[in-house]
Design an enzyme around this catalytic site. Structure first.
Site, PDB file in Angstrom:
ATOM      1  N   VAL A 104       3.058   3.831   1.444  1.00 39.90           N
ATOM      2  CA  VAL A 104       3.312   4.283   2.811  1.00 39.90           C
ATOM      3  C   VAL A 104       3.110   3.177   3.842  1.00 39.90           C
ATOM      4  O   VAL A 104       3.595   3.275   4.962  1.00 39.90           O
ATOM      5  CB  VAL A 104       2.419   5.494   3.180  1.00 39.90           C
ATOM      6  CG1 VAL A 104       2.716   6.678   2.282  1.00 39.90           C
ATOM      7  CG2 VAL A 104       0.945   5.146   3.094  1.00 39.90           C
ATOM      8  N   LYS A 105       2.338   2.147   3.487  1.00 37.23           N
ATOM      9  CA  LYS A 105       2.100   0.988   4.356  1.00 37.23           C
ATOM     10  C   LYS A 105       1.694   1.406   5.770  1.00 37.23           C
ATOM     11  O   LYS A 105       2.157   0.838   6.765  1.00 37.23           O
ATOM     12  CB  LYS A 105       3.325   0.075   4.399  1.00 37.23           C
ATOM     13  CG  LYS A 105       3.676  -0.557   3.043  1.00 37.23           C
ATOM     14  CD  LYS A 105       4.831  -1.519   3.171  1.00 37.23           C
ATOM     15  CE  LYS A 105       5.169  -2.192   1.854  1.00 37.23           C
ATOM     16  NZ  LYS A 105       5.740  -1.260   0.854  1.00 37.23           N
ATOM     17  N   ARG A 106       0.794   2.363   5.872  1.00 38.81           N
ATOM     18  CA  ARG A 106       0.330   2.793   7.181  1.00 38.81           C
ATOM     19  C   ARG A 106      -0.677   1.783   7.742  1.00 38.81           C
ATOM     20  O   ARG A 106      -1.417   1.141   7.001  1.00 38.81           O
ATOM     21  CB  ARG A 106      -0.335   4.168   7.087  1.00 38.81           C
ATOM     22  CG  ARG A 106       0.591   5.286   6.616  1.00 38.81           C
ATOM     23  CD  ARG A 106       1.737   5.515   7.600  1.00 38.81           C
ATOM     24  NE  ARG A 106       2.451   6.758   7.307  1.00 38.81           N
ATOM     25  CZ  ARG A 106       3.691   6.827   6.870  1.00 38.81           C
ATOM     26  NH1 ARG A 106       4.365   5.720   6.638  1.00 38.81           N
ATOM     27  NH2 ARG A 106       4.265   7.993   6.644  1.00 38.81           N
TER      28      ARG A 106
END
Length: 295
Positions: A104-106
């Protein structure tokens, strides 16, 4: 571990990852329903197509590998229908006893970072997974809330450190100007910070905080030194770049040195391109090859 069984409910993500490595090896299969792959699989470019794709990949993985990594962007592009489809794919993965890393690379701070953690890491959430990828562009400390939550929930995080896209090198190889990490590269500072946090609890074979280090990179040029690894609380490494992007699992020890045993060998297109009828066979072959490289 057999299909339908749950991943052992051990205390930490690192413990559960270590159990998967022992029982199923280090291969992680990506679930990336690109539009062109959906076409190749004779599926519609829709939420329903992405759901069918994901559930077929999960079924092929069950009993063969221990880890899957859905790329959330390929579901998010369909809006709410895509998220509903993703929830069903995740439910299948949990039922199959697979460890799920959501790509998700949040990245955020404060209560916003905390909310991302609640969405993806909270027990019982429709989007519940075992670990997520996160972006520490605002500093590792900005992720304090989600790091704490991951620890309490027995979940994991993988911080982007050295990624394979060429645009990243200028930033990730830049040198930190001040503070306790002055003189380190950005990638090296993130790796050092994560390794230090894992070392605070050296009672586990693997830590629960990991990093993303691309397998196609000269990691020394990014200031990441993997030659010396601790005997315990080894930092897990999520390693994209094997297979389609050109990295070979036979080179894993040369690429990751003392950390080779903590590497998650992430493959997507090289496996998914086999198609729905041959994907299980392709996964079995890659499992054997990854196991041989591990020794």
């Amino acid at each position: 571990m057999t299909p339908g069984s749950a991943v052992p409910a051990l205390r930490s993500f690192g413990d559960r990852l270590h159990a998967v490595f022992t029982e199923r090896g280090q291969l992680c299969v990506g679930i990336d329903p690109h539009a062109w792959l959906l076409t190749d699989w004779d599926l519609p470019d829709s939420a329903a197509g992405a759901e069918s794709f994901g559930r077929t990949v999960v079924e092929a993985c069950a009993g063969q590998v221990g880890i899957v990594k859905p790329q959330i962007a390929f579901y998010e592009r369909y809006g709410s229908a895509g998220y509903a489809a993703l929830e069903r794919v995740l439910a299948d993965a949990r039922a199959a006893g697979l460890l799920v890393i959501a790509d998700v690379k949040r990245g955020d701070l404060g209560t916003s970072a905390e909310a991302y953690g609640q969405a993806w890491l909270s027990a019982g959430s429709p989007l519940e997974v075992d670990a997520i990828t996160v972006n520490a562009y605002m500093g590792v400390g900005s992720l304090a809330a989600v790091i704490d939550q991951a620890g309490h929930e027995g979940k994991g995080l993988f911080l982007l450190a050295a990624t394979s896209n060429p645009e990243a090198a200028a930033i990730q190889q830049a040198v930190v100007a001040g503070g306790s990490q002055a003189g380190l590269t950005v990638a090296g500072a993130i790796f050092a910070d994560v390794a230090a946090r894992n070392a605070q609890d050296a009672t586990h074979a693997l830590g629960s905080l990991g990093v993303v280090l691309g397998a196609t990179l000269d990691l020394a040029a990014f200031g990441v030194d993997l030659a010396l690894a601790p005997a315990q609380a080894l930092t897990p490494i999520l390693a994209p770049g094997f297979g389609h992007q050109g990295a070979q699992v036979s080179d894993m020890r040369n690429l990751y040195g003392g950390y080779a045993q903590s590497v998650i060998v992430s493959e997507s297109r090289s496996v998914l391109s086999a198609g729905p009828r041959r994907i299980a066979e392709k996964i079995a072959r890659r499992v054997r090859e990854t196991g041989a490289a591990r020794g």
